[in-house]
Structures are given as structure tokens and as C-alpha cells.
Design a protein around this motif. Structure first.
Motif, short mmCIF file in Angstrom:
data_model
loop_
_atom_site.label_atom_id
_atom_site.label_comp_id
_atom_site.label_asym_id
_atom_site.label_seq_id
_atom_site.Cartn_x
_atom_site.Cartn_y
_atom_site.Cartn_z
N GLU A 101 0.90 -1.34 0.05
CA GLU A 101 0.11 0.09 -0.03
C GLU A 101 1.07 1.27 0.08
O GLU A 101 0.69 2.24 -0.68
N GLU A 102 1.71 1.27 0.81
CA GLU A 102 2.75 2.34 0.98
C GLU A 102 3.62 2.64 -0.46
O GLU A 102 3.61 3.64 -1.00
N ALA A 107 3.92 5.59 -5.63
CA ALA A 107 3.82 5.69 -6.83
C ALA A 107 2.84 6.69 -7.51
O ALA A 107 2.94 7.30 -8.62
N GLU A 108 1.57 6.57 -7.01
CA GLU A 108 0.49 7.65 -7.22
C GLU A 108 0.92 8.88 -7.01
O GLU A 108 0.57 9.77 -7.77
N THR A 109 1.53 9.05 -5.77
CA THR A 109 2.04 10.53 -5.56
C THR A 109 3.06 10.79 -6.55
O THR A 109 3.06 12.28 -7.07
N ALA A 110 3.81 10.24 -6.91
CA ALA A 110 4.84 10.53 -7.98
C ALA A 110 4.25 10.80 -9.39
O ALA A 110 4.50 11.79 -9.86
N ARG A 111 3.18 9.81 -9.54
CA ARG A 111 2.30 10.12 -10.87
C ARG A 111 1.65 11.50 -10.96
O ARG A 111 1.78 12.36 -11.88
N LEU A 112 1.21 11.74 -9.83
CA LEU A 112 0.24 13.13 -9.66
C LEU A 112 1.25 14.40 -9.68
O LEU A 112 1.13 15.29 -10.31
#
Length: 290
Positions: A101-102, A107-112
Motif C-alpha cells: 500500500e505504501e 507511486a501514485e504521488t509521484a504520478r500526480l
């Protein structure tokens, strides 16, 4: 004689001790008897032995006697401590889930962040494009006004204005973006005679050193995105026409005869130097088309 025998005996003991030490290097110590600081299992505790499943997946036919005995012990421990083992597996699964999950969150934070950065870059390019369009519009308006003063305008603007104020260096519409007003973010107007005009950011003074080939070409010539729908022949023609128009405007002899008498005398040297610089740059850019 006695002393010599004693020395010989001591030498024999030393040789035996060293031989025993070398033989001990090859001794096999069962896994369960090894200490935390010994050999390949340094740092391992008894609890750690039961953490993984690798040992139980080994083929017992390939084990030696000690390994097979340890394999049996571990298997029996798992059976007699099934609840404890299940709790350990649950904790391991929960820990793995948290790590996954972390990782997914990072990964989602980096994508955003990447998407936001791309949006910022795109908005910056759009602002720059609008600023250049407005600066080009200002450039053409100022040249139309300058030609009108010289009596070379169109229609009613064709009459020479003998009463017009003398021009300073910054009054000349130089072919670079920073020589012209920026369009304000919010539209404002000011009264000029009977009409209203936009009030932009005031023009900044420039120097001859800022009249570079990059600054002039990026201002006069359309960017690739703006000319994407044109074929190569149309692109070359538009480029040639824009450079030729600018070259005729800034040709030293033509500019001298048309406008220099309307330039403040103390500005003559600076204006002539700048006109020569622009003319050389435009001549070089036109030569690249050949």
C-alpha cells in the motif's frame, strides 16, 4: 639435555594444536547449535529459523543426517504450534500489505506530481505563447505608427507628422519580445482621446547586447506548433517574407533616410549601433534559407 627435551615437547604440542584448529574448521555444527555470531548463520536466532518456509520446501532426500533431523523438528514445531504459526503468517501478510500500500501510494504521488509538473509546463508555454502574440501585435502597431510619422502609412495615416516628438532609443519597435509591453492578466483600459486602449505592463529599456540572433528569430519567426498545419514550401515562404520585411525595416541606409532625422541627436550613435546589429542578424538568418 633435559632442557632440550622440554623444548622439543613444547614444539610438538604447538604442531598438534595448530592441526586440531585446522581440523575443527571442517567440523559440521548443527543449525540449532550454532550461536548468533557463527559463520553463515550470523545474526540468526532460533525464532528466525521458523520464520521462513524455504527450509521446509527442501527435498529431504538431498539432506544429510543433521539437516534431516532439523527438517523434522521444524515440521513438528509447525504442527504443534499451528495457532502461533498462523498468527505469524497473518502478521507477515499484514506487513506485506502495508508495504504494498505504501509503495502504491508513493507511486501514485509521484504520478500526480509528474502530471502537475507537466500541466505547469504546458501553462507556462501557453502564457509565453500569448505573451509573444501580444508582443508581436504591439510590434506591428508601433511600426504602423512609426511609418505614419514618416508619411509612409496607409490611408489617412499616410501624412507626415512634422510636429511629432523626437524618438528615443526605446521608442523604436525593436524585433525582440522584451522591447514591447506585456499584456496584463486582467484587462484594463485607459482613455486616449476619444478611444480606449488596453493598458499593458510598461515596456522595459533594452540594450544592444540583447538584440541577439536567438531573441530576434524566436520573436519574428513562428514556432513549430503554430506552423504545424503548413507544408514545407509555405513555411519557407512565410519565414522568408517575415525576414525580408524586417530586413527592409532595419536596413541601415533605409532607416537612416526615413527615421534618423526624427531620432534624438544624443541617441544617434546608440540607435545606429543597434540598427547595424539587427541588420547583421537578419542578413545571417536570411542566408541560412539559401
Amino acid at each position: 639435555m633435559f632442557r632440550q627435551k622440554m623444548f622439543d615437547a613444547m614444539g610438538d604440542d604447538e604442531r598438534l594444536d595448530s592441526l586440531e584448529a585446522r581440523l575443527n574448521d571442517f567440523a559440521q555444527v548443527p543449525e540449532r547449535w550454532r550461536t548468533a555470531g557463527s559463520g553463515a548463520t550470523a545474526g540468526k536466532t532460533r525464532a528466525n529459523i521458523y520464520d521462513g518456509d524455504e527450509f521446509l520446501t527442501m527435498d529431504p532426500r538431498l539432506m544429510d543426517e543433521e539437516e534431516y533431523a532439523e527438517w523434522i523438528r521444524v515440521g513438528m514445531y509447525r504442527k504443534t504450534h499451528a495457532e502461533e504459526y498462523a498468527e505469524q503468517q497473518r502478521k507477515k501478510a499484514a506487513q506485506a500489505a502495508r508495504k504494498a500500500e505504501e509503495k502504491a501510494r508513493k507511486a501514485e504521488t509521484a504520478r500526480l506530481e509528474k502530471v502537475a509538473e507537466e500541466e505547469r509546463k504546458q501553462k507556462k508555454l501557453e502564457r509565453e505563447s500569448r505573451r509573444l502574440d501580444y508582443a508581436r501585435e504591439e510590434y506591428n502597431k508601433r511600426w504602423a505608427a512609426l511609418l505614419a510619422i514618416a508619411g509612409e502609412g496607409v490611408g489617412e495615416n499616410a501624412q507626415p507628422n512634422a510636429a511629432a516628438a523626437l524618438l528615443s532609443f526605446d521608442d523604436i519597435p525593436w524585433p525582440i519580445a522584451i522591447a514591447h509591453r506585456d499584456k496584463p492578466e486582467k484587462r484594463r483600459h485607459t482613455k486616449v482621446g476619444d478611444r480606449e486602449e488596453d493598458v499593458g505592463v510598461p515596456r522595459t529599456s533594452i540594450s544592444v547586447e540583447e538584440l541577439t540572433a536567438d531573441a530576434i528569430s524566436s520573436f519574428l519567426l513562428p514556432v513549430a506548433a503554430a506552423a504545424a498545419d503548413m507544408d514545407n514550401a509555405a513555411k519557407k515562404k512565410e519565414r522568408k517574407d517575415k525576414l525580408r520585411e524586417a530586413f527592409l525595416r532595419f536596413h541601415p541606409d533605409k532607416f537612416e533616410g526615413r527615421f534618423m532625422r526624427r531620432v534624438k541627436k544624443e541617441e544617434w550613435e546608440n540607435v545606429r549601433e543597434a540598427i547595424g546589429q539587427v541588420s547583421r542578424v537578419l542578413n545571417s538568418l536570411m542566408g541560412n534559407d539559401d
